[in-house]
Write an enzyme that holds these catalytic residues in place. Structure first.
Site, mmCIF file in Angstrom:
data_model
loop_
_atom_site.group_PDB
_atom_site.id
_atom_site.type_symbol
_atom_site.label_atom_id
_atom_site.label_comp_id
_atom_site.label_asym_id
_atom_site.label_seq_id
_atom_site.Cartn_x
_atom_site.Cartn_y
_atom_site.Cartn_z
ATOM 1 N N HIS A 112 0.840 -1.202 0.000
ATOM 2 C CA HIS A 112 0.000 0.000 0.000
ATOM 3 C C HIS A 112 0.872 1.246 0.000
ATOM 4 C CE1 HIS A 112 0.555 0.719 4.393
ATOM 5 N NE2 HIS A 112 0.418 -0.585 4.538
ATOM 6 N N ASP A 163 -0.159 4.389 1.119
ATOM 7 C CA ASP A 163 -0.440 5.354 2.188
ATOM 8 C C ASP A 163 0.270 4.997 3.479
ATOM 9 O OD1 ASP A 163 -2.197 3.086 2.289
ATOM 10 O OD2 ASP A 163 -3.497 4.159 3.691
ATOM 11 N N ASP A 223 6.346 0.208 7.379
ATOM 12 C CA ASP A 223 4.935 -0.035 7.051
ATOM 13 C C ASP A 223 4.470 0.940 5.981
ATOM 14 O OD1 ASP A 223 2.259 -0.750 7.065
ATOM 15 O OD2 ASP A 223 1.852 0.055 9.051
ATOM 16 N N GLU A 232 -5.010 1.558 2.629
ATOM 17 C CA GLU A 232 -4.949 0.404 3.526
ATOM 18 C C GLU A 232 -4.985 0.842 4.981
ATOM 19 O OE1 GLU A 232 -3.246 -2.693 6.124
ATOM 20 O OE2 GLU A 232 -2.515 -0.669 5.757
ATOM 21 N N GLU A 233 -4.333 1.976 5.272
ATOM 22 C CA GLU A 233 -4.223 2.418 6.662
ATOM 23 C C GLU A 233 -5.539 2.919 7.256
ATOM 24 O OE1 GLU A 233 -1.975 1.625 8.447
ATOM 25 O OE2 GLU A 233 -0.005 1.690 7.488
ATOM 26 N N GLU A 238 2.052 -7.575 3.240
ATOM 27 C CA GLU A 238 2.945 -7.171 4.315
ATOM 28 C C GLU A 238 2.902 -8.070 5.543
ATOM 29 O OE1 GLU A 238 1.826 -3.481 6.396
ATOM 30 O OE2 GLU A 238 -0.118 -3.655 5.391
ATOM 31 N N HIS A 277 3.892 2.576 12.721
ATOM 32 C CA HIS A 277 2.962 3.513 13.362
ATOM 33 C C HIS A 277 3.582 4.243 14.551
ATOM 34 C CE1 HIS A 277 -0.963 1.478 11.694
ATOM 35 N NE2 HIS A 277 0.053 1.373 10.848
#
Length: 404
Positions: free
Chosen positions: A78, A80, A111, A145-146, A173, A371
């Site tokens: 992804h 984003d 990520d 995705e996030e 992932e 994150h």
């Protein structure tokens, strides 16, 4: 460390991608698409941009196999990334700063912009060596995705465009791992975001009114937190379990009230619940409904998100994709650690339409910082990951067609 030599072109590409601030909640994906178009040109691969939802493109680069009619391999990532709190970072989170130890600091370093670039660079290496795979490989870059992937993979996978890719197996992932092992995720928990509405008698804050929202809130919180404690004890008492094997419960919001001397007509509790693959969804929902009945009249659950149970990808001798993946890892002497993913990734949508998918990010000996503040990935770990993907992509890209 590699910082003393001329920087690898792959690392330069990685850092360039990291400098694109594709940060939620309002992402302009234009710079990501432009970057990927440039990568496609450098690789000599065709690229398509699919617009399932306006402003939320799905980008797919395709490396055609020698037997293109066979089901293909999808390498998904992804574009984003999650928000940042810049004052908490040692370096600008979108500068891709590299320190003297080769640690590259940026949001998305783990990520998961690393994996997207590792796919591209592994394919670049294989192509430069004249490798021709039996199966077509699609490298996909998806949006959102996030924030749950609802306007990304969740919609794309139900289109004729996705069907036209003829996907047979997907990689997506995983997570970083501080030890020597490499986590491998073959399933995910179901995400339930529940709003428990607790209505009650309203009136003056000086009274002792019957059947108030606050009294119902206490009963609901007690039930959820008692259950949470049971799951925590289960996890703590059994070293063989991981977070993905238990139900997590977290109270994330408490809504309601108008002012301090008015008893509110309703309070709403918001819970983030993640159900492992072993939990019966109907039984869990029945339990929550019983708690609401015990709390008192009018108490009910509203689902903000209620994902269905999705079957796991089986790691057995009947799954040729798994056998090829494992064989490549065994040849490289990688110690895999199979587990259920504790969060949510786009793999759940792939598995949801009946396709096998594995979650894997080759980032061992690395602190888990997805994150988190000061997210980083060491360039040597990044480069080793490219070599790992070279072997894995060759293995899965040459899986033989099943015998009839």
């Amino acid at each position: 460390m590699s910082s003393g030599r001329v920087e690898e072109a792959a690392v330069a590409n990685f850092r360039e991608y990291l400098r694109i601030p594709s940060v939620q909640p309002d992402v302009n994906y234009g710079d990501c698409v432009a970057f990927l178009k440039k990568q496609a040109v450098s690789l000599g691969l065709p690229l398509k941009v699919y617009s399932v939802v306006s402003g939320k493109p799905v980008v797919v680069l395709t490396w055609e196999g020698s037997e293109p009619n066979l089901p293909s391999v999808l390498l998904n990532s992804h574009m984003d990334v999650v928000p940042v709190f810049p004052d908490k970072w040692t370096h600008d989170p979108f500068s891709a700063y590299k320190d003297k130890n080769g640690n590259i600091f940026a949001r998305g370093a783990q990520d998961m912009k690393c994996v997207g670039i590792q796919y591209l660079e592994a394919v670049r290496q294989l192509m430069s060596k004249g490798v021709q795979l039996r199966r077509t490989v699609h490298i996909s870059f998806v949006p959102d995705e996030e924030i749950g992937g609802k306007d990304g993979m969740a919609k794309f996978i139900n289109t004729s465009d996705f069907l036209g890719l003829n996907v047979g197996f997907a990689l997506d992932e995983g997570m970083a791992e501080p030890s020597d092992q490499f986590p491998l995720f073959y399933g995910e928990r179901s995400i339930w975001h529940m709003l428990v509405h607790c209505p009650g008698t309203t009136g003056h804050g000086s009274a002792l009114l019957p059947d108030t929202a606050g009294e119902k809130v206490r009963i609901i919180i007690d039930h959820f937190m008692d259950f949470r404690e049971q799951e925590k004890k289960k996890l703590d008492s059994d070293p063989s379990l991981t977070l993905g094997d238990v139900t997590t419960v977290n109270l994330t919001q408490l809504k309601g009230g108008v002012q301090s001397n008015v008893v509110p007509p309703e309070l709403v509790l918001v819970f983030d619940v993640r159900l492992p693959v072993t939990v019966d969804h109907a039984e869990f929902e029945d339990m929550v409904n019983r708690w609401c009945s015990e709390a008192g009249p009018g108490t009910y659950v509203e689902f903000e998100q209620k994902e269905p149970k999705v079957q796991v990808t089986k790691l057995d001798s009947f799954n040729p994709w798994w056998l090829a993946f494992k064989s490549a890892c065994d040849d490289m002497k990688l110690e895999l650690k199979p587990a259920i993913f504790p969060g949510g990734t786009d793999s759940r949508y792939v598995r949801g339409v009946g396709l096998p998918a594995l979650g894997f990010s080759p980032m061992n000996k690395t602190p888990v910082l997805g994150h988190d503040h000061d997210e980083f990935l060491n360039e040597d770990v990044f480069l080793k990951g490219i070599d790992i993907y070279c072997q894995i992509i060759q293995a899965i890209g040459n899986v033989a067609s099943p015998k009839k």
